[in-house]
Design a protein around this motif. Structure first.
Motif, mmCIF file in Angstrom:
data_model
loop_
_atom_site.group_PDB
_atom_site.id
_atom_site.type_symbol
_atom_site.label_atom_id
_atom_site.label_comp_id
_atom_site.label_asym_id
_atom_site.label_seq_id
_atom_site.Cartn_x
_atom_site.Cartn_y
_atom_site.Cartn_z
ATOM 1 N N PRO A 9 0.811 -1.208 0.000
ATOM 2 C CA PRO A 9 0.000 0.000 0.000
ATOM 3 C C PRO A 9 0.852 1.270 0.000
ATOM 4 C CG PRO A 9 -0.098 -1.031 2.155
ATOM 5 C CD PRO A 9 0.693 -1.936 1.268
ATOM 6 N N ASN A 10 0.168 2.409 -0.302
ATOM 7 C CA ASN A 10 0.849 3.693 -0.374
ATOM 8 C C ASN A 10 -0.099 4.798 0.084
ATOM 9 O OD1 ASN A 10 -0.574 4.906 -2.813
ATOM 10 N ND2 ASN A 10 0.073 2.911 -3.581
ATOM 11 N N THR A 11 0.407 6.036 0.080
ATOM 12 C CA THR A 11 -0.405 7.181 0.521
ATOM 13 C C THR A 11 -0.926 8.010 -0.654
ATOM 14 O OG1 THR A 11 1.560 8.549 0.749
ATOM 15 C CG2 THR A 11 0.793 7.370 2.729
ATOM 16 N N VAL A 57 -1.789 10.430 -6.814
ATOM 17 C CA VAL A 57 -3.251 10.539 -6.726
ATOM 18 C C VAL A 57 -3.634 10.800 -5.271
ATOM 19 C CG1 VAL A 57 -3.794 9.226 -8.805
ATOM 20 C CG2 VAL A 57 -3.452 8.018 -6.650
ATOM 21 N N ARG A 58 -2.877 11.662 -4.631
ATOM 22 C CA ARG A 58 -3.070 11.934 -3.197
ATOM 23 C C ARG A 58 -4.447 12.497 -2.886
ATOM 24 N NH1 ARG A 58 1.967 12.321 0.076
ATOM 25 N NH2 ARG A 58 0.408 12.865 1.604
ATOM 26 N N ILE A 64 -9.216 0.757 -2.280
ATOM 27 C CA ILE A 64 -8.603 -0.122 -3.259
ATOM 28 C C ILE A 64 -8.956 0.391 -4.654
ATOM 29 C CG2 ILE A 64 -8.526 -2.483 -4.182
ATOM 30 C CD1 ILE A 64 -7.322 -2.258 -1.394
ATOM 31 N N TYR A 65 -7.965 0.443 -5.515
ATOM 32 C CA TYR A 65 -8.125 0.874 -6.897
ATOM 33 C C TYR A 65 -7.499 -0.174 -7.804
ATOM 34 C CZ TYR A 65 -9.328 5.351 -4.852
ATOM 35 O OH TYR A 65 -9.933 6.340 -4.126
ATOM 36 N N VAL A 78 -3.186 -5.857 -15.001
ATOM 37 C CA VAL A 78 -4.062 -5.184 -14.044
ATOM 38 C C VAL A 78 -3.535 -5.509 -12.656
ATOM 39 C CG1 VAL A 78 -6.402 -4.984 -13.123
ATOM 40 C CG2 VAL A 78 -6.069 -5.381 -15.569
ATOM 41 N N SER A 79 -3.456 -4.503 -11.798
ATOM 42 C CA SER A 79 -2.990 -4.701 -10.434
ATOM 43 C C SER A 79 -3.832 -3.898 -9.462
ATOM 44 C CB SER A 79 -1.521 -4.278 -10.319
ATOM 45 O OG SER A 79 -1.048 -4.475 -8.997
ATOM 46 N N ARG A 80 -4.065 -4.467 -8.282
ATOM 47 C CA ARG A 80 -4.734 -3.739 -7.216
ATOM 48 C C ARG A 80 -3.747 -2.775 -6.574
ATOM 49 N NH1 ARG A 80 -8.253 -7.360 -3.309
ATOM 50 N NH2 ARG A 80 -6.940 -6.129 -1.951
ATOM 51 N N VAL A 81 -4.224 -1.567 -6.285
ATOM 52 C CA VAL A 81 -3.415 -0.557 -5.627
ATOM 53 C C VAL A 81 -4.189 -0.116 -4.378
ATOM 54 C CG1 VAL A 81 -2.398 1.733 -5.796
ATOM 55 C CG2 VAL A 81 -2.457 0.253 -7.812
ATOM 56 N N SER A 82 -3.541 -0.176 -3.231
ATOM 57 C CA SER A 82 -4.168 0.203 -1.969
ATOM 58 C C SER A 82 -3.657 1.558 -1.527
ATOM 59 C CB SER A 82 -3.858 -0.844 -0.894
ATOM 60 O OG SER A 82 -4.390 -0.459 0.338
ATOM 61 N N ILE A 83 -4.590 2.543 -1.429
ATOM 62 C CA ILE A 83 -4.234 3.880 -0.968
ATOM 63 C C ILE A 83 -4.722 4.031 0.465
ATOM 64 C CG2 ILE A 83 -4.594 6.358 -1.293
ATOM 65 C CD1 ILE A 83 -4.839 5.803 -4.282
ATOM 66 N N GLN A 84 -3.780 4.335 1.351
ATOM 67 C CA GLN A 84 -4.083 4.499 2.772
ATOM 68 C C GLN A 84 -3.586 5.865 3.198
ATOM 69 O OE1 GLN A 84 -2.148 1.192 4.672
ATOM 70 N NE2 GLN A 84 -3.556 -0.290 3.802
ATOM 71 N N ASN A 85 -4.501 6.776 3.473
ATOM 72 C CA ASN A 85 -4.132 8.145 3.859
ATOM 73 C C ASN A 85 -3.730 8.218 5.317
ATOM 74 O OD1 ASN A 85 -4.740 8.962 1.280
ATOM 75 N ND2 ASN A 85 -6.843 9.429 1.789
#
Length: 85
Positions: A9-11, A57-58, A64-65, A78-85
Motif C-alpha cells: 500500500p501507499n499514501t 493521486v493523493r 482499493i483501486y 491489471v494490479s490492485r493498488v491500496s491507498i491508505q491516507n
C-alpha cells in the motif's frame, strides 16, 4: 510483460515498473475505483524495454483501486493498488 507496483500500500504516491515492452510504442494506464469508474489516466512511451512511471493521486479517497496497462488495443496487466491516507 513483467509488472510491479510499489510501494503498495501507499499514501497516493506510487510507481509502476514494466519490462519486456516495445520501445517507442505508446502505452496507456488507467486507475479505476471499485465500481469501475476511471478516476485518472495517462500514457507513456518507453525509450527501452523497461519503464518506470510515477503517479500521484493523493487527492483520492483511501481505498482499493485497479491500475490497468494497455497497448491501446489489449489490456496487458491489471494490479490492485491500496491507498491508505
Amino acid at each position: 510483460v513483467s509488472f510491479e507496483v510499489f510501494p503498495n500500500p501507499n499514501t497516493g504516491n506510487f510507481n509502476f515498473r514494466m519490462g519486456d515492452l516495445i520501445a517507442d510504442r505508446t502505452y496507456n494506464w488507467e486507475l479505476r475505483n471499485t465500481i469501475g469508474q476511471i478516476i485518472d489516466s495517462g500514457d507513456f512511451v518507453p525509450s527501452g524495454s523497461d519503464h518506470t512511471e510515477s503517479l500521484s493521486v493523493r487527492s483520492r479517497a483511501q481505498g482499493i483501486y485497479l491500475l490497468s496497462i494497455s497497448d491501446g488495443v489489449t489490456v496487458l496487466k491489471v494490479s490492485r493498488v491500496s491507498i491508505q491516507n
